[in-house]
Scaffold this motif. Structure first.
Motif, mmCIF file in Angstrom:
data_model
loop_
_atom_site.group_PDB
_atom_site.id
_atom_site.type_symbol
_atom_site.label_atom_id
_atom_site.label_comp_id
_atom_site.label_asym_id
_atom_site.label_seq_id
_atom_site.Cartn_x
_atom_site.Cartn_y
_atom_site.Cartn_z
ATOM 1 N N ALA A 27 -23.277 28.752 18.337
ATOM 2 C CA ALA A 27 -24.011 27.677 19.005
ATOM 3 C C ALA A 27 -24.722 26.779 17.997
ATOM 4 O O ALA A 27 -24.727 25.545 18.133
ATOM 5 C CB ALA A 27 -25.014 28.263 19.999
ATOM 6 N N VAL A 28 -25.331 27.392 16.976
ATOM 7 C CA VAL A 28 -26.025 26.603 15.947
ATOM 8 C C VAL A 28 -25.045 25.690 15.221
ATOM 9 O O VAL A 28 -25.274 24.475 15.083
ATOM 10 C CB VAL A 28 -26.741 27.531 14.949
ATOM 11 N N TYR A 29 -23.936 26.262 14.756
ATOM 12 C CA TYR A 29 -22.992 25.459 13.982
ATOM 13 C C TYR A 29 -22.232 24.472 14.868
ATOM 14 O O TYR A 29 -21.950 23.350 14.443
ATOM 15 C CB TYR A 29 -22.031 26.382 13.228
ATOM 16 N N GLY A 30 -21.904 24.870 16.091
ATOM 17 C CA GLY A 30 -21.219 23.945 16.980
ATOM 18 C C GLY A 30 -22.067 22.738 17.314
ATOM 19 O O GLY A 30 -21.635 21.585 17.182
ATOM 20 N N ALA A 31 -23.323 22.975 17.737
ATOM 21 C CA ALA A 31 -24.199 21.869 18.107
ATOM 22 C C ALA A 31 -24.570 21.021 16.904
ATOM 23 O O ALA A 31 -24.642 19.786 16.992
ATOM 24 C CB ALA A 31 -25.452 22.421 18.781
ATOM 25 N N SER A 32 -24.800 21.667 15.752
ATOM 26 C CA SER A 32 -25.207 20.907 14.565
ATOM 27 C C SER A 32 -24.087 20.008 14.053
ATOM 28 O O SER A 32 -24.340 19.024 13.350
ATOM 29 C CB SER A 32 -25.663 21.851 13.450
ATOM 30 N N THR A 68 -22.202 21.619 23.203
ATOM 31 C CA THR A 68 -22.115 23.079 23.183
ATOM 32 C C THR A 68 -23.023 23.690 24.233
ATOM 33 O O THR A 68 -24.181 23.287 24.377
ATOM 34 C CB THR A 68 -22.511 23.609 21.792
ATOM 35 N N VAL A 69 -22.505 24.686 24.938
ATOM 36 C CA VAL A 69 -23.327 25.472 25.863
ATOM 37 C C VAL A 69 -23.077 26.947 25.581
ATOM 38 O O VAL A 69 -21.936 27.380 25.402
ATOM 39 C CB VAL A 69 -23.019 25.137 27.341
ATOM 40 N N LEU A 70 -24.165 27.710 25.482
ATOM 41 C CA LEU A 70 -24.083 29.153 25.281
ATOM 42 C C LEU A 70 -24.454 29.834 26.594
ATOM 43 O O LEU A 70 -25.466 29.501 27.216
ATOM 44 C CB LEU A 70 -25.032 29.589 24.168
ATOM 45 N N ARG A 106 -34.081 28.916 19.041
ATOM 46 C CA ARG A 106 -34.762 27.632 18.871
ATOM 47 C C ARG A 106 -33.959 26.703 17.974
ATOM 48 O O ARG A 106 -33.935 25.489 18.179
ATOM 49 C CB ARG A 106 -36.164 27.854 18.302
ATOM 50 N N GLN A 107 -33.314 27.270 16.968
ATOM 51 C CA GLN A 107 -32.492 26.467 16.064
ATOM 52 C C GLN A 107 -31.319 25.851 16.813
ATOM 53 O O GLN A 107 -31.016 24.665 16.640
ATOM 54 C CB GLN A 107 -32.008 27.347 14.922
ATOM 55 N N ALA A 108 -30.657 26.633 17.652
ATOM 56 C CA ALA A 108 -29.529 26.108 18.431
ATOM 57 C C ALA A 108 -29.987 25.009 19.374
ATOM 58 O O ALA A 108 -29.331 23.957 19.492
ATOM 59 C CB ALA A 108 -28.867 27.250 19.212
ATOM 60 N N GLN A 109 -31.115 25.233 20.035
ATOM 61 C CA GLN A 109 -31.610 24.228 20.974
ATOM 62 C C GLN A 109 -32.093 22.974 20.252
ATOM 63 O O GLN A 109 -31.978 21.866 20.782
ATOM 64 C CB GLN A 109 -32.728 24.834 21.825
ATOM 65 N N LYS A 110 -32.612 23.138 19.035
ATOM 66 C CA LYS A 110 -33.029 21.970 18.259
ATOM 67 C C LYS A 110 -31.861 21.039 17.988
ATOM 68 O O LYS A 110 -31.997 19.810 18.019
ATOM 69 C CB LYS A 110 -33.644 22.427 16.924
ATOM 70 N N PHE A 111 -30.676 21.621 17.778
ATOM 71 C CA PHE A 111 -29.491 20.812 17.514
ATOM 72 C C PHE A 111 -28.832 20.299 18.793
ATOM 73 O O PHE A 111 -27.845 19.569 18.734
ATOM 74 C CB PHE A 111 -28.472 21.617 16.707
ATOM 75 N N GLY A 112 -29.366 20.705 19.951
ATOM 76 C CA GLY A 112 -28.863 20.167 21.199
ATOM 77 C C GLY A 112 -28.001 21.107 22.019
ATOM 78 O O GLY A 112 -27.453 20.698 23.058
#
Length: 550
Positions: A242-247, A252-254, A291-297
């Motif tokens: 999720a982190v790398y996909g969104a960034s 991306t949805v988890l 939080r990191q994943a959500q920060k990237f959207g």
């Protein structure tokens, strides 16, 4: 309210002035920096700050101080400001001792003295502390109330759900006066428990995880019907994806069935994960990753059970338990594994009532002064033994094999050997659990000799099995149920049955193009947090390659 505070505590005046100077230079515009020369003086200052209603963002304490060392001080400081972030200042010679001591207190970092240049060795750590504090805040926390039976599997299930999803709650036993008053005020009776009362007064009787998630504000419904990437599973592999996909710009949805973190999220402390020399709890690592994943959207959906996967042209469609669907160009399966059920008599009936799979950290306070038994010989069992040894009077680690060396990391074996109230019993299995409404005793077998011992707490870590039955015949799996990928799908140069493309499956690609696999659910994977995170990131790279083909 005045500026939040950064506090530094060191008995060496020169060091104290130096760290305060460096902090003011970087953070003086937004934070008030105060310093103290001893733990006692610092506690007096914190009490005054508490009375004034000011906030403390971070505390830096020297490890070696007379009368009260840094660990003891931070323990007391946590009672006053539990949300303040904490760092330990230590000399190089004390590094090992500091790391061992950090296991006692939930410290975020340690800093070696001297820290020149501060731009490289001090400020990045403080930036991390401040960022985490800003995310958590220091406001009063509105708590959800939970009323239930002390020994009740449904009540434990709700407690575990709230704790795993970092929802602040307070537990009330129905046998206590306050629990009865809350039930009466909620218009509920004992047969309705477990009963959840949210801060806004919403009453939930015998709620499901999905109902709780909605009531406490967790996201359960997707914002869109179509995504670039759906990640199924919120453990380290799924969070990494999720982190790398969104960034990297993918919508991306988890989707997580219970709580992000997976089995790793229940670990009391992970000490061999790169970049955390003082260890990190599974809950901390999970919270930061989420939080990191959500920060990237990235969207994170909780308490959503995935029951089906279907190919519709170029779309990959995911079906939820309620019949709703979402679709995407690509899917990453990162659903991890579940603990394998113990087959001994009485275990199933007492699960959640004294018998638990995994660490079940919510039970730690109840273990005070008790003899706890832990079944398993791998890292997760060892980490649990170290954790519960801080609460229980005695911990017995029951290992079926003849030693720990074949299944547990060396650093963890050494830790266990150094803790006086942990006993390792090799060649020992549990053959029966006893009790009416809760666990009262277990029968152990060693070398054909059995004995029955009294205990109210049995924690089981006996390996894991993938939860992949919902995939049906869509995805090829091995005989254990793990999903096969890449080279494992190609036999004597032949591609898997039904494979429609000219190329072979990519390394982490399943038997369906565009469906990738990462982490423990993958056949032949390495069962480590670091490898799961790496596979999550690698899967995203392969998703990009797949999308370029479309």
């Amino acid at each position: 309210m005045s500026q939040p505070i950064l506090m530094t505590v060191d008995d060496d005046p020169a060091v104290s002035r130096s760290v305060a100077r460096d902090l003011r230079r970087r953070y003086g515009k937004d934070y008030r920096v105060i310093r103290a020369d001893s733990g006692a003086d610092a506690l007096d200052a914190l009490r005054e700050i508490k009375l004034r209603g000011d906030a403390v963002a971070a505390i830096l304490a020297d490890y070696r101080m007379p009368h009260m060392d840094g660990i003891s001080f931070l323990e007391k400081a946590m009672d006053l400001f539990p949300n303040a972030r904490r760092a330990l200042l230590t000399a190089y010679a004390d590094t090992d001792a500091a790391i061992q001591a950090i296991n006692v207190v939930d410290v975020d970092h340690y800093l070696l003295k001297p820290w020149d240049p501060p731009e490289e060795k001090l400020y990045p750590v403080i930036d991390s502390l401040v960022e985490t504090w800003l995310a958590v805040g220091d406001k009063s926390v509105e708590e959800t109330k939970l009323v239930g039976h002390r020994y009740s599997a449904p009540s434990f299930k709700v407690r575990d759900f709230l704790a795993r999803n970092a929802v602040p709650y307070r537990w009330y036993s129905v046998d206590e006066d306050e629990g009865g008053r809350i039930l009466q005020a909620a218009g509920a009776v004992e047969t309705d428990i477990p009963v959840v009362v949210t801060p806004d007064g919403t009453v939930l009787k015998q709620p499901t995880g999905g109902e709780i998630a909605v009531a406490v504000g967790l996201s359960t419904r997707p914002a869109q019907e179509f995504y670039d990437l759906v990640v199924i599973g919120g453990g380290p592999a799924g969070l990494g994806a999720a982190v790398y996909g969104a960034s990297e710009g993918l919508r991306t949805v988890l989707v997580e069935r219970k709580a992000t973190g997976g089995q790793a999220g229940t670990s009391s402390r992970i000490e061999n994960y790169l970049g955390f020399p003082d260890g990190v709890s599974g809950a901390q690592l999970t919270d930061r990753a989420r939080r990191q994943a959500q920060k990237f959207g990235a969207e994170v959906l909780t308490a959503r059970d995935v029951v089906g996967l279907e190919v519709r042209g170029s779309s990959r469609v995911v079906t939820f338990g309620d019949g709703s669907e979402i679709a995407a160009h690509a899917v990453i399966l990162a659903s991890g594994v579940t603990y394998r059920a113990h087959e001994a008599d009485g275990i199933r009936e007492l699960t959640g009532s004294g018998v638990y799979y995994g660490s079940a950290a919510t039970e730690a306070p109840e273990c005070k002064g008790q003899h706890v038994y832990i079944v398993g010989g791998a890292n997760s069992a060892g980490q649990a033994a170290v954790f519960f040894a801080q609460h229980a009077s005695e911990v017995s680690l029951l290992v079926r094999g003849d030693s720990l060396e074949k299944s547990m990391s060396h650093y963890l074996i050494e830790q266990i050997a150094a803790i006086d109230n942990i006993t390792v019993r090799t060649g020992t299995t549990v053959v029966q659990a006893h009790g009416a409404d809760h666990l009262e005793a277990v029968t152990l077998c060693h070398s054909d000799t059995t004995e029955t011992v009294e205990t109210g707490h049995l924690f089981i870590f006996i390996g894991a099995a993938p939860r992949t039955d919902w995939l049906g015949e869509v995805i090829q799996r091995d005989h254990h149920g793990f999903v096969q990928t890449g080279p494992d799908l190609v036999t004597e140069g032949r591609k898997p049955a039904g494979w429609p493309l000219d190329r072979d499956p990519y390394h982490l690609e399943s038997s369906v193009p565009g469906v990738f696999v990462a982490g423990d659910v993958r056949s032949q994977s390495v069962k480590r947090v670091a490898s799961a995170v790496g596979e999550g990131a690698m899967a995203v790279t392969l998703v990009h390659r797949y999308l370029e083909e479309q």
